[in-house]
Design a protein around this motif. Sequence first.
Motif, PDB file in Angstrom:
ATOM      1  N   ASN A 100      69.099  59.641  29.591  1.00 24.41           N
ATOM      2  CA  ASN A 100      69.035  59.464  31.044  1.00 24.41           C
ATOM      3  C   ASN A 100      67.697  58.822  31.407  1.00 24.41           C
ATOM      4  O   ASN A 100      66.637  59.440  31.300  1.00 24.41           O
ATOM      5  CB  ASN A 100      69.194  60.817  31.737  1.00 24.41           C
ATOM      6  CG  ASN A 100      69.287  60.690  33.245  1.00 24.41           C
ATOM      7  OD1 ASN A 100      69.337  59.585  33.783  1.00 24.41           O
ATOM      8  ND2 ASN A 100      69.326  61.826  33.931  1.00 24.41           N
TER       9      ASN A 100
ATOM     10  N   SER B 207      66.595  58.076  34.305  1.00 21.89           N
ATOM     11  CA  SER B 207      66.065  58.489  35.605  1.00 21.89           C
ATOM     12  C   SER B 207      65.204  59.745  35.512  1.00 21.89           C
ATOM     13  O   SER B 207      64.785  60.276  36.550  1.00 21.89           O
ATOM     14  CB  SER B 207      67.226  58.742  36.571  1.00 21.89           C
ATOM     15  OG  SER B 207      68.054  59.805  36.110  1.00 21.89           O
ATOM     16  N   LEU B 208      64.922  60.214  34.320  1.00 21.58           N
ATOM     17  CA  LEU B 208      64.112  61.422  34.172  1.00 21.58           C
ATOM     18  C   LEU B 208      62.646  61.188  34.507  1.00 21.58           C
ATOM     19  O   LEU B 208      61.922  62.130  34.818  1.00 21.58           O
ATOM     20  CB  LEU B 208      64.233  61.965  32.744  1.00 21.58           C
ATOM     21  CG  LEU B 208      65.608  62.480  32.326  1.00 21.58           C
ATOM     22  CD1 LEU B 208      65.588  62.868  30.854  1.00 21.58           C
ATOM     23  CD2 LEU B 208      66.011  63.685  33.180  1.00 21.58           C
ATOM     24  N   GLY B 209      62.200  59.978  34.422  1.00 14.00           N
ATOM     25  CA  GLY B 209      60.791  59.700  34.651  1.00 14.00           C
ATOM     26  C   GLY B 209      60.057  59.474  33.342  1.00 14.00           C
ATOM     27  O   GLY B 209      60.437  59.995  32.286  1.00 14.00           O
ATOM     28  N   GLU B 210      58.985  58.691  33.416  1.00 13.54           N
ATOM     29  CA  GLU B 210      58.269  58.293  32.200  1.00 13.54           C
ATOM     30  C   GLU B 210      57.659  59.504  31.494  1.00 13.54           C
ATOM     31  O   GLU B 210      57.750  59.627  30.264  1.00 13.54           O
ATOM     32  CB  GLU B 210      57.180  57.283  32.557  1.00 13.54           C
ATOM     33  CG  GLU B 210      56.380  56.806  31.350  1.00 13.54           C
ATOM     34  CD  GLU B 210      55.317  55.793  31.728  1.00 13.54           C
ATOM     35  OE1 GLU B 210      54.464  55.497  30.873  1.00 13.54           O
ATOM     36  OE2 GLU B 210      55.347  55.312  32.887  1.00 13.54           O
ATOM     37  N   HIS B 211      57.043  60.413  32.230  1.00 13.18           N
ATOM     38  CA  HIS B 211      56.367  61.547  31.601  1.00 13.18           C
ATOM     39  C   HIS B 211      57.366  62.484  30.919  1.00 13.18           C
ATOM     40  O   HIS B 211      57.125  62.952  29.797  1.00 13.18           O
ATOM     41  CB  HIS B 211      55.559  62.319  32.650  1.00 13.18           C
ATOM     42  CG  HIS B 211      54.454  61.501  33.256  1.00 13.18           C
ATOM     43  ND1 HIS B 211      53.330  61.131  32.549  1.00 13.18           N
ATOM     44  CD2 HIS B 211      54.319  60.960  34.505  1.00 13.18           C
ATOM     45  CE1 HIS B 211      52.531  60.420  33.326  1.00 13.18           C
ATOM     46  NE2 HIS B 211      53.108  60.294  34.525  1.00 13.18           N
ATOM     47  N   ARG B 212      58.478  62.765  31.589  1.00 10.99           N
ATOM     48  CA  ARG B 212      59.490  63.640  30.987  1.00 10.99           C
ATOM     49  C   ARG B 212      60.104  62.997  29.749  1.00 10.99           C
ATOM     50  O   ARG B 212      60.349  63.671  28.746  1.00 10.99           O
ATOM     51  CB  ARG B 212      60.576  63.936  32.033  1.00 10.99           C
ATOM     52  CG  ARG B 212      61.752  64.744  31.512  1.00 10.99           C
ATOM     53  CD  ARG B 212      61.319  66.086  30.969  1.00 10.99           C
ATOM     54  NE  ARG B 212      62.456  66.855  30.504  1.00 10.99           N
ATOM     55  CZ  ARG B 212      62.346  67.929  29.721  1.00 10.99           C
ATOM     56  NH1 ARG B 212      61.153  68.348  29.323  1.00 10.99           N
ATOM     57  NH2 ARG B 212      63.427  68.588  29.358  1.00 10.99           N
ATOM     58  N   ILE B 213      60.332  61.678  29.794  1.00  7.60           N
ATOM     59  CA  ILE B 213      60.909  60.974  28.642  1.00  7.60           C
ATOM     60  C   ILE B 213      59.939  61.000  27.466  1.00  7.60           C
ATOM     61  O   ILE B 213      60.341  61.227  26.313  1.00  7.60           O
ATOM     62  CB  ILE B 213      61.271  59.527  29.035  1.00  7.60           C
ATOM     63  CG1 ILE B 213      62.444  59.530  30.018  1.00  7.60           C
ATOM     64  CG2 ILE B 213      61.636  58.711  27.802  1.00  7.60           C
ATOM     65  CD1 ILE B 213      62.775  58.163  30.571  1.00  7.60           C
ATOM     66  N   ARG B 214      58.676  60.808  27.741  1.00  5.37           N
ATOM     67  CA  ARG B 214      57.694  60.842  26.639  1.00  5.37           C
ATOM     68  C   ARG B 214      57.604  62.236  26.031  1.00  5.37           C
ATOM     69  O   ARG B 214      57.493  62.385  24.812  1.00  5.37           O
ATOM     70  CB  ARG B 214      56.322  60.402  27.155  1.00  5.37           C
ATOM     71  CG  ARG B 214      56.240  58.919  27.486  1.00  5.37           C
ATOM     72  CD  ARG B 214      54.818  58.506  27.828  1.00  5.37           C
ATOM     73  NE  ARG B 214      54.740  57.102  28.205  1.00  5.37           N
ATOM     74  CZ  ARG B 214      54.635  56.091  27.339  1.00  5.37           C
ATOM     75  NH1 ARG B 214      54.575  56.347  26.035  1.00  5.37           N
ATOM     76  NH2 ARG B 214      54.565  54.854  27.768  1.00  5.37           N
TER      77      ARG B 214
ATOM     78  N   LEU C 138      60.373  52.138  27.473  1.00  7.46           N
ATOM     79  CA  LEU C 138      59.110  52.458  28.144  1.00  7.46           C
ATOM     80  C   LEU C 138      58.117  51.300  28.012  1.00  7.46           C
ATOM     81  O   LEU C 138      58.231  50.482  27.086  1.00  7.46           O
ATOM     82  CB  LEU C 138      58.509  53.733  27.548  1.00  7.46           C
ATOM     83  CG  LEU C 138      59.275  55.034  27.807  1.00  7.46           C
ATOM     84  CD1 LEU C 138      58.626  56.177  27.043  1.00  7.46           C
ATOM     85  CD2 LEU C 138      59.333  55.347  29.296  1.00  7.46           C
TER      86      LEU C 138
END
Length: 253
Positions: free
Chosen positions: A63, A65-72, A129
């Motif tokens: 997903n 749409s989780l955001g860059e920080h959450r994905i990292r 990213l």
Amino acid sequence: MARNQEKAQAMLNRFLQYKKDQLYGPKGKRPAFANECNNLGEAERWRRQIVKEISKEVTEIQNASLGEHRIRDLNDHINKLLREKKHWERQIKLLGGPDYTRGVPNIRDGRGAPMGAGGYFYFGAARELPGVRELFEKQQLENVKRRTRGDLHKLVDAQYYGYGDEDDGYLVKLEAKVEEKARKRAIDKWNGQNEKSKVRKITKRYDGSINDVTNKEGGEVLFKAHVPLPSDEELKAAILAKKKAELMAKYAS
């Protein structure tokens, strides 16, 4: 419908939980180090737990749409679980269990390209990213430049050596025309060289006179003799004298 607390008190659920605890041991916190576990069954259970966590987080990281920080964070935790899974697989092998590392392919995407380098991998939305996409593009360029001799030999086939070029007949016609021109050019060159090499042939008799040998048809001089040659009459006389000497030696004695 009964509440969850009432379900847990049911006899069947308690019996199944008892059998599960006997088979896998009571539930507890997973050890921080795999070498602390000396039970093969527990090691297998912890490995299965890690595989489930990896599968769940890989599904979640798709997903974008989780955001860059959450994905990292998710990508870092997945890589941590992968390293931990390797430790448990090594411990299972030491305890006499199956070797899960044998025959396991490298982690690649659907196109067969590697998903990371240096033991760190990128999953799902983490591949898009900032900075990660440029990293993969750089790796693709490096892979193209680092083609080995073996990789180049894989591209060589029968078509490379020209097998099958004459199947359609088109190349044969072109080669016949070029061959005919080359043959004509070679013949003309040979005739020109022979015309230049025709010189006057002079033979010197034993008596010191000069004899010219020319072509009877066109009167062209064929070649030049650099040593004195006897004439036909002189050759016949020499042969006759030799035969007479042989007969005299045979019958006169």
